[in-house]
Design a protein around this motif. Structure first.
Motif, PDB file in Angstrom:
ATOM      1  N   ALA A  29      86.569  55.162  -2.772  1.00  0.00           N
ATOM      2  CA  ALA A  29      87.418  56.335  -2.520  1.00  0.00           C
ATOM      3  C   ALA A  29      87.061  57.430  -3.525  1.00  0.00           C
ATOM      4  CB  ALA A  29      88.893  55.960  -2.615  1.00  0.00           C
ATOM      5  N   PRO A  30      85.887  58.055  -3.383  1.00  0.00           N
ATOM      6  CA  PRO A  30      85.422  59.028  -4.381  1.00  0.00           C
ATOM      7  C   PRO A  30      86.339  60.219  -4.561  1.00  0.00           C
ATOM      8  CG  PRO A  30      84.085  59.110  -2.385  1.00  0.00           C
ATOM      9  CD  PRO A  30      84.939  57.889  -2.263  1.00  0.00           C
ATOM     10  N   ASN A  31      87.170  60.505  -3.564  1.00  0.00           N
ATOM     11  CA  ASN A  31      88.085  61.646  -3.668  1.00  0.00           C
ATOM     12  C   ASN A  31      89.211  61.411  -4.660  1.00  0.00           C
ATOM     13  OD1 ASN A  31      88.836  59.725  -1.482  1.00  0.00           O
ATOM     14  ND2 ASN A  31      90.725  60.956  -1.450  1.00  0.00           N
ATOM     15  N   THR A  32      89.386  60.172  -5.097  1.00  0.00           N
ATOM     16  CA  THR A  32      90.476  59.867  -6.030  1.00  0.00           C
ATOM     17  C   THR A  32      90.071  60.041  -7.482  1.00  0.00           C
ATOM     18  OG1 THR A  32      89.912  57.503  -6.162  1.00  0.00           O
ATOM     19  CG2 THR A  32      91.419  58.201  -4.388  1.00  0.00           C
ATOM     20  N   GLY A  33      88.785  60.261  -7.740  1.00  0.00           N
ATOM     21  CA  GLY A  33      88.322  60.414  -9.113  1.00  0.00           C
ATOM     22  C   GLY A  33      87.523  61.688  -9.292  1.00  0.00           C
ATOM     23  N   LYS A  34      86.954  61.839 -10.459  1.00  0.00           N
ATOM     24  CA  LYS A  34      86.044  62.944 -10.755  1.00  0.00           C
ATOM     25  C   LYS A  34      84.778  62.339 -11.340  1.00  0.00           C
ATOM     26  CE  LYS A  34      89.608  66.430 -11.696  1.00  0.00           C
ATOM     27  NZ  LYS A  34      90.134  67.417 -12.685  1.00  0.00           N
ATOM     28  N   ASP A  35      83.691  62.461 -10.599  1.00  0.00           N
ATOM     29  CA  ASP A  35      82.441  61.747 -10.908  1.00  0.00           C
ATOM     30  C   ASP A  35      81.652  62.467 -12.008  1.00  0.00           C
ATOM     31  OD1 ASP A  35      80.114  60.330 -10.961  1.00  0.00           O
ATOM     32  OD2 ASP A  35      79.699  60.477  -8.820  1.00  0.00           O
ATOM     33  N   ALA A  36      81.773  61.960 -13.239  1.00  0.00           N
ATOM     34  CA  ALA A  36      81.074  62.588 -14.362  1.00  0.00           C
ATOM     35  C   ALA A  36      79.558  62.432 -14.247  1.00  0.00           C
ATOM     36  CB  ALA A  36      81.557  61.983 -15.681  1.00  0.00           C
ATOM     37  N   ILE A  37      79.111  61.373 -13.584  1.00  0.00           N
ATOM     38  CA  ILE A  37      77.667  61.172 -13.417  1.00  0.00           C
ATOM     39  C   ILE A  37      77.079  62.250 -12.514  1.00  0.00           C
ATOM     40  CG2 ILE A  37      75.937  59.658 -12.362  1.00  0.00           C
ATOM     41  CD1 ILE A  37      77.424  57.284 -13.537  1.00  0.00           C
ATOM     42  N   MET A  38      77.760  62.550 -11.419  1.00  0.00           N
ATOM     43  CA  MET A  38      77.288  63.612 -10.526  1.00  0.00           C
ATOM     44  C   MET A  38      77.238  64.949 -11.263  1.00  0.00           C
ATOM     45  SD  MET A  38      76.302  64.666  -7.533  1.00  0.00           S
ATOM     46  CE  MET A  38      76.834  63.563  -6.213  1.00  0.00           C
ATOM     47  N   CYS A  39      78.251  65.224 -12.056  1.00  0.00           N
ATOM     48  CA  CYS A  39      78.277  66.478 -12.816  1.00  0.00           C
ATOM     49  C   CYS A  39      77.116  66.526 -13.804  1.00  0.00           C
ATOM     50  CB  CYS A  39      79.613  66.607 -13.533  1.00  0.00           C
ATOM     51  SG  CYS A  39      79.833  68.174 -14.401  1.00  0.00           S
ATOM     52  N   ALA A  40      76.839  65.403 -14.473  1.00  0.00           N
ATOM     53  CA  ALA A  40      75.726  65.348 -15.423  1.00  0.00           C
ATOM     54  C   ALA A  40      74.397  65.645 -14.724  1.00  0.00           C
ATOM     55  CB  ALA A  40      75.678  63.975 -16.094  1.00  0.00           C
ATOM     56  N   ALA A  41      74.224  65.102 -13.533  1.00  0.00           N
ATOM     57  CA  ALA A  41      72.988  65.338 -12.784  1.00  0.00           C
ATOM     58  C   ALA A  41      72.825  66.820 -12.456  1.00  0.00           C
ATOM     59  CB  ALA A  41      72.989  64.501 -11.498  1.00  0.00           C
ATOM     60  N   LYS A  42      73.908  67.456 -12.084  1.00  0.00           N
ATOM     61  CA  LYS A  42      73.851  68.886 -11.771  1.00  0.00           C
ATOM     62  C   LYS A  42      73.552  69.730 -13.013  1.00  0.00           C
ATOM     63  CE  LYS A  42      74.691  68.609  -7.360  1.00  0.00           C
ATOM     64  NZ  LYS A  42      73.643  68.996  -6.365  1.00  0.00           N
ATOM     65  N   ILE A  43      74.094  69.316 -14.157  1.00  0.00           N
ATOM     66  CA  ILE A  43      73.798  70.043 -15.404  1.00  0.00           C
ATOM     67  C   ILE A  43      72.314  69.934 -15.738  1.00  0.00           C
ATOM     68  CG2 ILE A  43      74.139  69.990 -17.913  1.00  0.00           C
ATOM     69  CD1 ILE A  43      77.069  69.303 -17.363  1.00  0.00           C
ATOM     70  N   ILE A  44      71.770  68.737 -15.640  1.00  0.00           N
ATOM     71  CA  ILE A  44      70.347  68.545 -15.936  1.00  0.00           C
ATOM     72  C   ILE A  44      69.490  69.428 -15.038  1.00  0.00           C
ATOM     73  CG2 ILE A  44      68.440  66.882 -15.865  1.00  0.00           C
ATOM     74  CD1 ILE A  44      70.526  64.711 -16.597  1.00  0.00           C
ATOM     75  N   GLU A  45      69.836  69.467 -13.783  1.00  0.00           N
ATOM     76  CA  GLU A  45      69.085  70.295 -12.830  1.00  0.00           C
ATOM     77  C   GLU A  45      69.240  71.779 -13.151  1.00  0.00           C
ATOM     78  OE1 GLU A  45      68.688  70.798  -7.984  1.00  0.00           O
ATOM     79  OE2 GLU A  45      70.571  70.075  -8.851  1.00  0.00           O
ATOM     80  N   ALA A  46      70.468  72.206 -13.435  1.00  0.00           N
ATOM     81  CA  ALA A  46      70.733  73.628 -13.657  1.00  0.00           C
ATOM     82  C   ALA A  46      70.065  74.146 -14.930  1.00  0.00           C
ATOM     83  CB  ALA A  46      72.238  73.870 -13.711  1.00  0.00           C
ATOM     84  N   LEU A  47      69.966  73.308 -15.955  1.00  0.00           N
ATOM     85  CA  LEU A  47      69.358  73.748 -17.208  1.00  0.00           C
ATOM     86  C   LEU A  47      67.888  74.118 -17.044  1.00  0.00           C
ATOM     87  CD1 LEU A  47      70.952  71.254 -19.776  1.00  0.00           C
ATOM     88  CD2 LEU A  47      71.376  73.718 -19.611  1.00  0.00           C
ATOM     89  N   GLN A  48      67.225  73.514 -16.057  1.00  0.00           N
ATOM     90  CA  GLN A  48      65.815  73.840 -15.846  1.00  0.00           C
ATOM     91  C   GLN A  48      65.624  75.280 -15.371  1.00  0.00           C
ATOM     92  OE1 GLN A  48      63.857  71.369 -17.038  1.00  0.00           O
ATOM     93  NE2 GLN A  48      65.912  70.542 -17.379  1.00  0.00           N
ATOM     94  N   PHE A  49      66.691  75.848 -14.829  1.00  0.00           N
ATOM     95  CA  PHE A  49      66.645  77.249 -14.408  1.00  0.00           C
ATOM     96  C   PHE A  49      66.327  78.156 -15.588  1.00  0.00           C
ATOM     97  CE2 PHE A  49      68.542  81.388 -13.610  1.00  0.00           C
ATOM     98  CZ  PHE A  49      68.196  81.657 -12.296  1.00  0.00           C
ATOM     99  N   LEU A  50      66.876  77.816 -16.763  1.00  0.00           N
ATOM    100  CA  LEU A  50      66.634  78.653 -17.945  1.00  0.00           C
ATOM    101  C   LEU A  50      65.155  78.675 -18.294  1.00  0.00           C
ATOM    102  CD1 LEU A  50      69.620  77.598 -20.255  1.00  0.00           C
ATOM    103  CD2 LEU A  50      69.479  79.544 -18.690  1.00  0.00           C
ATOM    104  N   GLU A  51      64.496  77.541 -18.182  1.00  0.00           N
ATOM    105  CA  GLU A  51      63.074  77.455 -18.525  1.00  0.00           C
ATOM    106  C   GLU A  51      62.207  78.308 -17.611  1.00  0.00           C
ATOM    107  OE1 GLU A  51      61.334  73.601 -18.921  1.00  0.00           O
ATOM    108  OE2 GLU A  51      63.255  72.668 -19.354  1.00  0.00           O
ATOM    109  N   THR A  52      62.505  78.236 -16.305  1.00  0.00           N
ATOM    110  CA  THR A  52      61.571  78.773 -15.318  1.00  0.00           C
ATOM    111  C   THR A  52      61.943  80.135 -14.746  1.00  0.00           C
ATOM    112  OG1 THR A  52      62.725  77.621 -13.520  1.00  0.00           O
ATOM    113  CG2 THR A  52      60.929  76.445 -14.622  1.00  0.00           C
ATOM    114  N   ARG A  53      63.190  80.565 -14.925  1.00  0.00           N
ATOM    115  CA  ARG A  53      63.612  81.788 -14.245  1.00  0.00           C
ATOM    116  C   ARG A  53      64.231  82.845 -15.159  1.00  0.00           C
ATOM    117  NH1 ARG A  53      60.967  79.381 -11.287  1.00  0.00           N
ATOM    118  NH2 ARG A  53      61.228  78.970  -9.059  1.00  0.00           N
TER     119      ARG A  53
END
Length: 393
Positions: A200-224
């Protein structure tokens, strides 16, 4: 004047033995107790003033007998890395999970032999030499030494350091004026979510998913976001989170580095850190997560003084018998000798130890890293010639 090459050659077996002993008995930062005692005793036998500083650091002061003059600092690092050695060498680390994988074992051995040769001939130079053996280079130990007065009493006029470097062919030198190693900022990010059942993923807040998005978003600083002609790398080296396969993770911790080599370091560092915080904040707000960002004291860029680079090139010609083994070298590695370079004229020289025939092909911080020991004598000779030339000119 002494025959430097002959003197150093006479100590080559000792040089290699010292390096192998240090390699076999590595110690982590601020835990270099055995290493520190060996160095202290070695310098003491050379009849110089020796003291411990910054917990496990050692400094020996050698006074020239030709009178008053300038003071130079020669530095080597002492600490090993928290990793399991896989070289298979007969002098492999005796400690599980600790290894000299950055060349500090060779750096220390070379500087000890430099100290021995110069102590035997203190009558041929004026001024003073500080032999500095620094703890905890991997976590900015030099700043502790500076705070404890390593650049004072007597004040240091110039500083020299030599590193054995795997990215350069054996017998060649990396030597460049200006900013040669990048600014390094270490960081830790903690993301706070909410536990729940993965059914029931809607009952929690997935810190792992958020971490994955942060890792991806930080690469924007390097390349753009920044000029691609000014290198920047953001890397996550550690990540941990979650307690079971069936539970939504409520906390994730990440650690890593930001490395860059920009002009106007102070201004650009502030911009980079502000942008980094902005990205983390934006992603966490998007996913309704709490977070914490912490920066760990790291290194500024390392600046090689133009005049000292010229001096090193002049003595390199005598050391190697050629002027054509010097390469321009810059990188994004962190090196806390940089702290010295922002306070006194300094130069770091990179001595190549990459040798395909001998199997010395692995990069720094690799479990199979080792150095070509045959080039260490050149490193010792180079530093002796540089010290004598600087002090006597």
């Amino acid at each position: 004047m002494i025959d430097v090459k002959k003197e150093v050659s006479g100590f080559e077996s000792e040089l290699i033995a010292l390096r192998r002993d240090f390699h076999e008995n590595p110690e982590l930062g601020f835990k270099e107790f055995r290493t520190s005692k060996i160095i202290y005793d070695y310098l003491k036998k050379l009849n110089m003033e020796v003291k411990n500083i910054s917990r496990t650091g050692v400094v020996g002061i050698l006074n020239g007998e030709k009178g008053c003059g300038k003071t130079i600092l020669l530095r080597a690092s002492m600490d090993a890395l928290p990793m399991q050695e896989k070289t298979g060498l007969p002098f492999t680390s005796v400690f599980d999970g600790v290894m000299h994988a950055s060349g500090h074992d060779g750096d220390m051995a070379v500087l000890l032999v430099v100290a021995k040769v110069l102590a035997r001939h203190r009558d041929i130079f004026k001024g003073n030499i500080k032999f500095v053996f620094q703890p905890n280079e991997e976590e900015a130990g030099m700043l502790s030494m500076i705070d404890d007065g390593i650049l004072e009493n007597p004040p240091v006029d110039a500083a020299f350091a030599l590193r054995h470097w795997s990215a350069i062919e054996s017998g060649r030198l990396g030597l460049t004026a200006g900013a040669v190693l990048g600014t390094t900022e270490e960081f830790e990010i903690t993301i706070y979510g909410k536990s729940g059942n993965t059914s029931a993923p809607n009952t929690g807040k997935d810190a792992i998913m958020c971490a994955a998005k942060i890792i991806e978003a930080l690469q924007f600083l390097e390349t753009r976001e920044y000029n691609p002609m000014h290198p920047m790398v953001i890397m996550i080296g550690q990540i941990s989170g979650g307690t079971a396969r069936t539970i939504i993770s409520d906390e994730v911790k990440m650690g890593g580095t930001i490395r860059f080599l920009f002009p106007d370091e102070k201004e650009n560092k502030e911009r980079v850190i502000a942008a980094f915080k902005r990205v983390v904040r934006g992603v966490c707000e998007t996913y309704s997560m709490e977070y914490k960002v912490q920066f760990i004291p790291s290194n500024p860029s390392l600046i090689n003084d133009k005049k000292l680079v010229y001096l090193m090139k002049s003595v390199a010609s005598n050391t190697f018998g050629t002027e054509f083994n010097i390469d321009s070298f810059t990188g994004l590695m962190g090196e806390d000798f940089a702290e010295v370079s922002h306070r006194v004229p300094s130069v770091m020289t990179f001595l190549g130890v990459h040798n395909e025939e001998k199997g010395n092909v692995f990069p720094q911080n690799h479990p199979q890293f080792s150095i070509d020991e045959d080039v260490m004598k050149f490193g010792a000779e180079l530093q002796i010639r540089a010290a004598l030339k600087y002090l006597n000119d």
